[in-house]
Design an enzyme around this catalytic site. Structure first.
Site, PDB file in Angstrom:
ATOM      1  N   HIS A 166       5.247  -4.373  -0.711  1.00 53.14           N
ATOM      2  CA  HIS A 166       4.018  -3.422  -0.916  1.00 53.14           C
ATOM      3  C   HIS A 166       3.153  -3.819   0.432  1.00 53.14           C
ATOM      4  O   HIS A 166       2.718  -5.213   0.541  1.00 53.14           O
ATOM      5  CB  HIS A 166       3.320  -3.591  -2.100  1.00 53.14           C
ATOM      6  N   GLY A 175      -1.179   4.644  -7.095  1.00 55.51           N
ATOM      7  CA  GLY A 175      -1.892   3.676  -7.565  1.00 55.51           C
ATOM      8  C   GLY A 175      -3.308   4.121  -8.250  1.00 55.51           C
ATOM      9  O   GLY A 175      -3.041   4.409  -9.818  1.00 55.51           O
ATOM     10  N   GLY A 186      -5.261   3.873  -1.120  1.00 56.05           N
ATOM     11  CA  GLY A 186      -6.618   3.660  -1.620  1.00 56.05           C
ATOM     12  C   GLY A 186      -7.640   4.083  -0.738  1.00 56.05           C
ATOM     13  O   GLY A 186      -8.918   3.715  -0.974  1.00 56.05           O
ATOM     14  N   GLU A 221       4.889   4.578   2.290  1.00 53.83           N
ATOM     15  CA  GLU A 221       3.438   4.509   2.167  1.00 53.83           C
ATOM     16  C   GLU A 221       2.671   4.127   3.412  1.00 53.83           C
ATOM     17  O   GLU A 221       2.413   2.907   3.722  1.00 53.83           O
ATOM     18  CB  GLU A 221       3.300   3.202   1.109  1.00 53.83           C
ATOM     19  N   SER A 226      -2.889   7.545  -1.782  1.00 53.75           N
ATOM     20  CA  SER A 226      -3.838   8.386  -2.501  1.00 53.75           C
ATOM     21  C   SER A 226      -3.249   9.901  -2.978  1.00 53.75           C
ATOM     22  O   SER A 226      -3.953  10.667  -2.892  1.00 53.75           O
ATOM     23  CB  SER A 226      -4.872   9.063  -1.215  1.00 53.75           C
ATOM     24  N   ASN A 234       1.607   2.336 -10.169  1.00 49.17           N
ATOM     25  CA  ASN A 234       1.255   1.152  -9.680  1.00 49.17           C
ATOM     26  C   ASN A 234       0.033   0.740 -10.111  1.00 49.17           C
ATOM     27  O   ASN A 234      -1.068   0.994  -9.576  1.00 49.17           O
ATOM     28  CB  ASN A 234       1.750   0.782  -8.000  1.00 49.17           C
ATOM     29  N   TRP A 235      -0.094  -0.061 -11.489  1.00 54.42           N
ATOM     30  CA  TRP A 235      -1.705  -0.332 -11.701  1.00 54.42           C
ATOM     31  C   TRP A 235      -2.366  -1.390 -11.117  1.00 54.42           C
ATOM     32  O   TRP A 235      -3.326  -1.740 -11.442  1.00 54.42           O
ATOM     33  CB  TRP A 235      -1.615  -0.470 -13.351  1.00 54.42           C
ATOM     34  N   LYS A 236      -1.464  -1.933 -10.136  1.00 54.25           N
ATOM     35  CA  LYS A 236      -2.103  -2.913  -9.163  1.00 54.25           C
ATOM     36  C   LYS A 236      -2.943  -3.985 -10.319  1.00 54.25           C
ATOM     37  O   LYS A 236      -2.668  -4.428 -11.192  1.00 54.25           O
ATOM     38  CB  LYS A 236      -3.034  -2.460  -8.422  1.00 54.25           C
TER      39      LYS A 236
HETATM   40  P1  PGA Z   1      -3.198   4.588  -3.989  1.00 54.43           P
HETATM   41  O1  PGA Z   1      -2.319   3.428  -4.027  1.00 54.43           O
HETATM   42  O2  PGA Z   1      -2.519   5.775  -4.779  1.00 54.43           O
HETATM   43  O3  PGA Z   1      -4.345   4.019  -4.784  1.00 54.43           O
HETATM   44  O4  PGA Z   1      -3.593   5.038  -2.980  1.00 54.43           O
HETATM   45  C1  PGA Z   1      -0.777   3.522  -3.890  1.00 54.43           C
HETATM   46  C2  PGA Z   1      -0.258   2.490  -3.670  1.00 54.43           C
HETATM   47  O5  PGA Z   1      -0.686   1.358  -3.045  1.00 54.43           O
HETATM   48  O6  PGA Z   1       1.281   2.358  -4.193  1.00 54.43           O
END
Ligand code: PGA
Length: 248
Positions: free
Chosen positions: A93, A228, A171, A165, A207, A7-9
């Protein structure tokens, strides 16, 4: 089958997105027991699909709107993502729920819209730090599943995926201990049998990095990971793929 969903957000701009997709398409995953999907932001989806043509990569939408054709300014429907060639869409999400005020009703509508359009929804659930501290996370997760799944006819023809999640792990660099994640996911898998007889893959997200990814996917109850930040840099993204390819 194990899953790696990236997920590149909104971490990358347009050019960076295309560059990262190109890197991945040049050395794509080779192991057919690993399904890899990338979730770029919406404007890049069609170009990334072109870049990954002929590779085993799948594409997913970071978000969809539960609308059909009509006067819905700014909305991109699940149908359009399906038409472009997306296989998956993230739904619910925690960033959408928290930052964009998505209610359980909206999440449910998006989930149904994805199913109706032939897109596989990836339903994201997870408890906040406060809920975990109180100790009511199991009830909370069961309620999140119920809000979306109750009363929906779900069979093998309408596959979906769940991503566990924990909000406190997203994050933050504070990943959930793999034993704890595996135990929570066993509960989620058991709960899902109330809604469907089909096998529903359950992924862990929060994470995930090269350092810990193997510990998660080594558990039977963890069918894969949703990554992410660590998926937005070529070296760590490719590192995660190569590690998973060795163990699946
Ligand atoms: P992260 O995000 O790996 O940066 O913690 C995961 C996600 O939101 O799917």
């Amino acid at each position: 089958m194990k899953y790696l969903f990236d997920n590149w957000k909104s971490y990358l701009d347009y050019k960076e997105t295309l560059a990262l997709a190109t890197t991945l398409a040049l050395t794509p995953p080779q192991n057919d027991r690993l399904t890899v999907a990338i979730f770029p932001f919406t404007p890049a989806v069609s170009e990334v699909i072109k870049i990954s043509e002929g590779t085993p990569l799948h594409l997913g939408a970071q978000d969809i709107e539960a609308v059909s054709k009509g006067a819905y300014t700014g909305a991109v429907s699940a149908q359009v993502f399906q038409e472009l060639g997306c296989t998956y869409a993230l739904v619910g999400h925690s960033e959408r729920r928290q930052l964009f005020s998505e209610t359980p009703e909206i999440v449910r509508d998006k989930f149904l819209a994805a199913l109706d359009s032939g897109i596989i929804p990836v339903l994201c659930i997870g408890e906040t730090k406060e809920i975990r501290e109180i100790g009511t996370q199991v009830t909370y997760l069961k309620d999140q599943l119920k809000e979306t799944l109750a009363g929906v006819v779900l069979d093998e023809s309408k596959p979906f995926i769940v991503a566990y999640e924990p909000v406190w792990a997203i994050g933050t660099g504070e990943a959930c201990d793999d034993q704890e994640a595996a135990a929570m996911q066993a509960i989620i898998k058991q709960e899902l049998t109330l809604y469907t007889a089909a096998e529903v893959p359950v992924l862990y997200g929060g994470s995930v990095s090269e350092k810990n990814v193997v510990s998660y996917v080594s558990h039977d109850t963890i069918d894969g990971v949703l990554v992410g930040k660590a998926s937005t840099e070529a070296i760590s993204m490719m590192g995660i793929i190569r590690l998973l390819e060795q163990i699946v």
